[in-house]
Write a protein that holds these residues in place. Structure first.
Motif, PDB file in Angstrom:
ATOM      1  N   GLN A 161       0.814  -1.009  -0.027  1.00  0.00           N
ATOM      2  CA  GLN A 161       0.076   0.031   0.041  1.00  0.00           C
ATOM      3  C   GLN A 161       0.821   1.275   0.050  1.00  0.00           C
ATOM      4  N   GLN A 162       2.008   1.271   0.732  1.00  0.00           N
ATOM      5  CA  GLN A 162       2.877   2.234   0.744  1.00  0.00           C
ATOM      6  C   GLN A 162       3.768   2.551  -0.334  1.00  0.00           C
ATOM      7  N   HIS A 163       4.248   1.460  -0.876  1.00  0.00           N
ATOM      8  CA  HIS A 163       5.273   1.574  -2.193  1.00  0.00           C
ATOM      9  C   HIS A 163       4.831   0.734  -3.194  1.00  0.00           C
ATOM     10  N   GLY A 164       3.622   0.305  -3.277  1.00  0.00           N
ATOM     11  CA  GLY A 164       3.251  -0.609  -4.500  1.00  0.00           C
ATOM     12  C   GLY A 164       3.954  -1.684  -4.738  1.00  0.00           C
ATOM     13  N   ASP A 165       4.510  -1.897  -6.079  1.00  0.00           N
ATOM     14  CA  ASP A 165       5.268  -3.080  -6.229  1.00  0.00           C
ATOM     15  C   ASP A 165       6.851  -2.925  -5.921  1.00  0.00           C
ATOM     16  N   GLN A 166       7.010  -1.867  -5.377  1.00  0.00           N
ATOM     17  CA  GLN A 166       8.530  -1.676  -4.830  1.00  0.00           C
ATOM     18  C   GLN A 166       9.075  -2.424  -3.826  1.00  0.00           C
ATOM     19  N   VAL A 167       8.235  -3.241  -3.341  1.00  0.00           N
ATOM     20  CA  VAL A 167       8.685  -3.941  -2.258  1.00  0.00           C
ATOM     21  C   VAL A 167      10.038  -5.027  -2.621  1.00  0.00           C
ATOM     22  N   SER A 168      11.009  -4.716  -1.737  1.00  0.00           N
ATOM     23  CA  SER A 168      12.392  -5.646  -1.844  1.00  0.00           C
ATOM     24  C   SER A 168      12.080  -6.898  -2.176  1.00  0.00           C
ATOM     25  N   SER A 169      12.644  -7.611  -3.042  1.00  0.00           N
ATOM     26  CA  SER A 169      12.646  -9.097  -3.330  1.00  0.00           C
ATOM     27  C   SER A 169      13.036 -10.022  -2.071  1.00  0.00           C
ATOM     28  N   GLU A 170      13.954  -9.521  -1.462  1.00  0.00           N
ATOM     29  CA  GLU A 170      14.690 -10.116  -0.293  1.00  0.00           C
ATOM     30  C   GLU A 170      13.192 -10.376   0.726  1.00  0.00           C
ATOM     31  N   PHE A 171      12.772  -9.207   0.955  1.00  0.00           N
ATOM     32  CA  PHE A 171      11.379  -9.344   1.952  1.00  0.00           C
ATOM     33  C   PHE A 171      10.358 -10.335   1.272  1.00  0.00           C
ATOM     34  N   VAL A 172      10.087 -10.333  -0.101  1.00  0.00           N
ATOM     35  CA  VAL A 172       9.059 -11.308  -0.817  1.00  0.00           C
ATOM     36  C   VAL A 172       9.604 -12.611  -0.474  1.00  0.00           C
ATOM     37  N   GLY A 173      10.972 -12.804  -0.614  1.00  0.00           N
ATOM     38  CA  GLY A 173      11.405 -14.174  -0.435  1.00  0.00           C
ATOM     39  C   GLY A 173      11.302 -14.484   0.852  1.00  0.00           C
ATOM     40  N   GLU A 174      11.412 -13.783   1.948  1.00  0.00           N
ATOM     41  CA  GLU A 174      11.323 -14.122   3.281  1.00  0.00           C
ATOM     42  C   GLU A 174       9.740 -14.403   3.525  1.00  0.00           C
ATOM     43  N   VAL A 175       8.848 -13.772   2.808  1.00  0.00           N
ATOM     44  CA  VAL A 175       7.414 -14.146   3.037  1.00  0.00           C
ATOM     45  C   VAL A 175       7.008 -15.443   2.466  1.00  0.00           C
ATOM     46  N   LEU A 176       7.750 -15.822   1.470  1.00  0.00           N
ATOM     47  CA  LEU A 176       7.533 -17.130   0.871  1.00  0.00           C
ATOM     48  C   LEU A 176       8.219 -18.049   1.491  1.00  0.00           C
ATOM     49  N   ARG A 177       9.184 -17.985   2.346  1.00  0.00           N
ATOM     50  CA  ARG A 177       9.783 -18.971   3.136  1.00  0.00           C
ATOM     51  C   ARG A 177       8.937 -19.314   4.187  1.00  0.00           C
ATOM     52  N   VAL A 178       8.554 -18.258   4.813  1.00  0.00           N
ATOM     53  CA  VAL A 178       7.377 -18.331   6.005  1.00  0.00           C
ATOM     54  C   VAL A 178       6.282 -19.193   5.602  1.00  0.00           C
ATOM     55  N   LEU A 179       5.829 -18.956   4.416  1.00  0.00           N
ATOM     56  CA  LEU A 179       4.394 -19.639   4.260  1.00  0.00           C
ATOM     57  C   LEU A 179       4.745 -21.140   3.731  1.00  0.00           C
ATOM     58  N   ARG A 180       5.887 -21.292   3.240  1.00  0.00           N
ATOM     59  CA  ARG A 180       6.004 -22.895   2.903  1.00  0.00           C
ATOM     60  C   ARG A 180       6.317 -23.450   4.120  1.00  0.00           C
TER      61      ARG A 180
END
Length: 1006
Positions: A653-672
């Motif tokens: 919401q704050q930055h659109g799709d400009q979220v760092s890929s490292e944090f997106v990878g962390e989210v995917l790791r937590v979901l798995r």
């Protein structure tokens, strides 16, 4: 609820008595006569038709409306707007007017700038292009707020009409006429414990009064009487009449500003899309986004000022609306309606939880409001307040003037919202406002359900809509009777509601007795003595209440400390948090020790009562530990996934799709990781079967219960879909909630079983009272008195005979025959089974008490004498030489090999002595009579492990570990010394040996 069926007051007018009221007073008043049967037909006619109208005119007039009487003597200026309300509203309107002028001016300004730039585009082209873009962006940004629509969320709303509910609409019309308030445009019902005004305001309503709809919560109808329901509707109609234009103006202006600040629509999404491009559009998106950020920042500061002032006006509006309700229903009805609303909302939330549990078992009720009624008892039990939700009894209309329902010191009607951000004042202030000018009124205790036609059908329709919208059940789901579902709910609460004697020590915490294998080893190898078990059972729950209070205080302290920490905590705050956590750990250790003590005690008691009870209790503990482990794992997996997804959503919401890929990878790791946790939970649950519990079938597999449908598949390594995330969260939440439910049900089953074990264990150790079968009165036989015959005594003189003294002949030694006999006597203590069993005669005469000490048995020694000359009966020898030592007896058998010989049993394997032994004996074997005296024997050693044993009664043998006690006399008297024989020269007791020829009489015979 009880109050919904209460009787109406006696002083209601006749037209307000329900038609189905069969009380004698109601029938008499309806028939136009008194309760005792007096009255005439003319009076009855006047009562039935007081205005002289016929049946046709009454039918045209409308349905008969159950309408509570309005209070009398209401001050005329009661509902006048107070000066504070007028002042606050004028201040709000002034601010909103200035904002509107600034807003419209800004729109016109950017429109004119854009038009000028287009008109003069030939000069300074680059500057004009930038001006067109900037002015166009601001113009669109400001104008779009006027046209944004907010659809009302009516998923749980059912619209009702005058044709469907004529009595209710007649009631509303009559109330609006009484208050001189505008009538609602449309009427909706919902399942909530609430009533509300729903304005449909748009931009045009800045100048035109908006239409307002009325929302009636059926949960509210279900928990109030008719007078209180009237006061709630009067309160809402008070809002209808409060400066309609100014209130709608404030509402529309606040909504527009809110949309401009936080709303996201097509314009905002277009700007974000431009920012994500890798070309010139990215520059455009960044520029426009920066301009929007500046505009939002300015509007945000304006919005805060306007919102705070609007909340102050809303609080004053609530006070005024309550005064309108006082005018219609009295002061007590306003306070009581608020009182019942709070409790009714608690009951409805409890009912929703209960219905969710029943839904897990495919049970769907037809009437959710019946369960709201029944939930009252559960809420009172959980809150530990049996009077919760019960208002004080008011004996007369003026009784409520001094009654205070809400105490500000209790804190029940307050929350953590600051006063300046409240839209409603606290409950105690509303009550004080309603009673400041006290207006008494007669209460109508009938239920508001009498206003609804076919109320059962409406309740079922609303319940079905609730299931569809909240629980997402499929269409055409079968609804069963509410009574059947309530039976299920009652069974559920019977297991999850614990006895008050536990002092809340089992609430909101897992059981931690430790390693069960280790504890079972202690039970087997080091069992407790019964005295210790009795003491532990007596004081088992001592200290629970104090430690529970300590736990709650520490929990509140930690919550307060963590909420006050913003960013990195200061060293002082960090030390306070560490101290609180240390206290929490110490408190937790006490509960762990308590669980260990409870387990050891009840397992040992169960082992003594019945081995199968012990096995069942141990298995229940194993199931409990596994269920609470699965619950904590599912909770952790769900919370981790939810926290990372919330942060990702905020960053997007704050930055659109400009979220760092490292944090997106962390989210995917937590979901798995959460998916793997769910997989492991289901795998472990397949190894567990449910024990006997209510509403479950014993032996049902745990995995079949906690998993709804097929498990979500493993996600790809690089991405996940939104539907997959939703499904994962649903299954984790399902496992979490169901394991949480099983945790409390399992703890309840363990506590109930432990109580049964303790009761049986104590019952087996209580003395059995003698049962008196019956008494009979003995027959009285008259006594026959016989007079004794008196015989005269004859006195005869006694003859005196002189005594003759004979000197005793002293013999130098023992006769040779006796020496030969002594040599032929076998060793003392050995008795051959082949020889004849000794015959022991019971002597006559009582045993002396001082000689009843425990002594060794008499060993009978017999031998056949060689043929020889007879020996004189008067030959007595004092045997001064010491006796020959007896051979060492064999070791006494242990408890494992059999009972240890008692004091009256031979320790050398000789035949046991009959019950009559121990006194003076005359034994005849062949031609020899042996008379001996018992020798005291040392007491038997105490058994190992037994420090003290009770002395058994003379008629009851003692039992130790299933065997007779070695030191118990089994009720037989101890062997006394032979009376009449004394030791010679202070040494061994004398032995008298008498030789008697066959056929001769013994000289010792009496």
């Amino acid at each position: 609820m009880a109050h919904s069926q209460a009787q109406e007051p006696e002083d209601l007018p006749p037209e307000e008595i329900p038609e189905d009221d069969h009380r004698p007073e109601a029938k008499a008043r309806t028939a136009g006569r008194s309760a005792d049967g007096s009255g005439s037909g003319r009076a009855r006619k006047r009562r039935d038709d007081p205005d002289g109208e016929g049946p046709a005119r009454r039918k045209k007039r409308g349905p008969k409306v159950p309408y509570p009487p309005s209070p009398e003597g209401v001050p005329e200026d009661l509902t006048d707007y107070p000066a504070a309300y007028v002042r606050q509203q004028n201040l709000l309107l002034s601010g909103l007017f200035l904002f509107l002028m600034f807003y419209i001016g800004a729109v016109l300004f950017f429109a004119l700038v854009g038009f000028w730039c287009v008109w003069s585009l030939g000069h300074w082209l680059p500057v004009k292009v930038v001006g067109i873009v900037v002015s166009g962006v601001f113009f669109l940004y400001l104008v779009k707020g006027f046209f944004k629509r907010h659809p009302v969320d009516k998923e749980l709303h059912i619209e009702i009409t005058a044709d469907e509910q004529p009595v209710l609409f007649a009631f509303i019309d009559q109330l609006c006429d009484e208050l001189d308030a505008p009538k609602p445009n449309r009427v909706f019902v919902s399942p909530d414990v609430n009533a509300a005004v729903m304005p449909r305001a748009t931009l045009i309503n800045l100048f035109v009064e908006p239409k307002k709809d009325l929302l009636i919560g059926l949960g509210l109808v279900n928990c109030m009487n008719l007078t209180e329901f009237k006061s709630v509707l009067a309160h809402e109609f008070g809002h209808f009449s409060q400066s309609a234009t100014s209130s709608s103006y404030a509402y529309v202006a606040s909504r527009i500003i809110g949309d401009l600040i936080s709303g996201e629509d097509w314009f905002d999404r277009a700007v974000n899309w431009c920012r994500r491009q890798n070309n010139v559009l990215s520059v455009l998106g960044l520029g426009v986004g920066g301009v929007l950020w500046v505009g939002r920042t300015v509007l945000w500061q304006i919005f805060k000022v306007i919102t705070l002032q609007r909340m102050a006006v809303m609080r004053e509006a609530e006070f005024h609306a309550d005064l309108v309700a006082v005018k219609a229903a009295g002061s007590d009805a306003v306070a009581l309606s608020l009182f019942r609303l709070k409790f009714g909302n608690l009951c409805l939330m409890q009912a929703v939880q209960d219905l969710a549990v029943a839904r897990d078992h495919k049970l769907h009720s037809r009437d959710m409001f019946l369960h709201q009624d029944r939930a009252a008892a559960v809420v009172r039990l959980k809150r530990k307040n049996p009077d919760l939700g019960l208002p004080p009894a008011l004996d007369h209309p003026m009784a409520g003037k001094t009654v205070q329902l809400f105490d500000p010191a209790d804190g029940d009607d307050t929350d953590d919202v600051p006063e300046m951000r409240r839209t409603h004042p606290p409950a105690h202030e509303l009550e004080a406002n309603a009673k400041r000018t006290y207006v008494p009124a007669v209460a109508d205790h009938r239920s508001p359900w009498i206003l609804f036609a076919d109320a059962d059908d409406l309740r079922e329709r609303m319940t079905y809509k609730f299931y569809r919208m909240v629980f997402k059940v499929p269409k055409n789901t079968e609804l069963v009777s509410a009574a059947e579902v309530q039976t299920f709910i009652d069974n559920e609460h019977s297991e999850t509601t614990y006895d008050p004697k536990y002092k809340e020590c089992y609430d909101d915490r897992p059981l931690e007795p430790g390693d069960l294998n280790e504890l079972n080893g202690l039970v087997r190898d080091k069992p407790w003595a019964e005295e210790r078990m009795e003491k532990v059972l007596e004081k088992l729950y001592d200290g629970c209440e104090q430690n529970v209070e300590t736990r709650n205080e520490i929990h509140k302290e930690l919550e307060s400390l963590h909420s006050s920490a913003t960013g990195r905590p200061s060293p002082k705050l960090k030390r306070r948090i560490e101290d609180a956590e240390r206290k929490r750990d110490e408190n937790w250790e006490w509960f762990k020790s308590f669980d260990r003590r409870v387990y050891l005690l009840h397992v040992q008691m169960a082992a003594q009562v019945a081995p199968e009870l012990k096995d069942e209790l141990v298995e229940r503990y194993r199931f409990q530990l596994e269920v609470q482990r699965l619950y904590m794992e599912s909770r952790h997996a769900y919370d981790e996934a939810e926290r990372h997804l919330a942060v990702l959503s905020h960053l997007q919401q704050q930055h659109g799709d400009q979220v760092s890929s490292e944090f997106v990878g962390e989210v995917l790791r937590v979901l798995r990781a959460s998916w793997k946790s769910l997989r492991n939970i289901i795998r472990d649950a397949k190894e567990l079967n449910l024990p006997a519990m209510k509403n479950f079938e014993e032996g049902e597999n745990l995995a079949d219960f906690i998993l709804e449908g097929k498990m979500v598949p493993e996600p790809p390594l690089s991405y996940v879909k939104g539907t997959w995330i939703v499904k994962l969260k649903q299954q984790l939440q399902s496992a979490r909630s169901k394991c949480f439910r099983l945790h409390f049900k399992s703890v309840g089953g363990i506590l109930r079983m432990q109580e049964e074990i303790a009761a049986k264990w104590k019952a087996e150790r209580e003395p059995i009272s003698a049962e008196v079968i019956g008494t009979s009165t003995a027959e009285t036989v008259p006594v026959e008195v016989i007079e004794a015959e008196v015989i005269d005594a004859e006195i005869i003189d006694a003859e005196v005979i002189d005594a003759e003294v004979i000197e005793a002949e002293v013999l130098p030694g023992a006769p040779p025959a006796l020496q030969a006999a002594a040599a032929a006597v076998p060793a003392i203590g050995h008795f051959s089974p082949a020889e004849p069993e000794p015959r022991i005669e019971q002597p006559s005469g009582p045993v002396e008490p001082e000689l009843s000490a425990r002594a060794a048995p008499v060993t009978v020694v017999a031998a056949e004498l060689p043929v020889g000359p007879p020996v004189a009966a008067a030959d007595v020898f004092a045997l001064d030489r010491p006796p020959e030592p007896a051979p060492e007896p064999p070791p006494a058998p242990t408890m494992e090999g059999g009972p240890t010989p008692g004091a009256n049993e031979p320790v050398t394997g000789a035949a046991p002595v009959p019950a009559s032994h121990g006194h003076e004996t005359d034994e005849f074997v062949g031609a020899v009579e042996v008379i001996g005296e018992a020798t005291p024997k040392p007491a038997a050693p105490a058994l190992s492990g037994i420090t003290e044993l009770p002395t058994p009664h003379a008629s009851e043998p003692a039992v130790v570990n299933g065997s007779l006690d070695a030191g118990t006399d089994l009720g037989f008297p101890a062997a006394p010394a032979t009376p009449g024989l004394k030791p010679a020269n202070g040494k061994r007791p004398a032995i008298r040996i008498t030789t008697v020829l066959p056929g001769d009489r013994s000289p010792l015979a009496k």
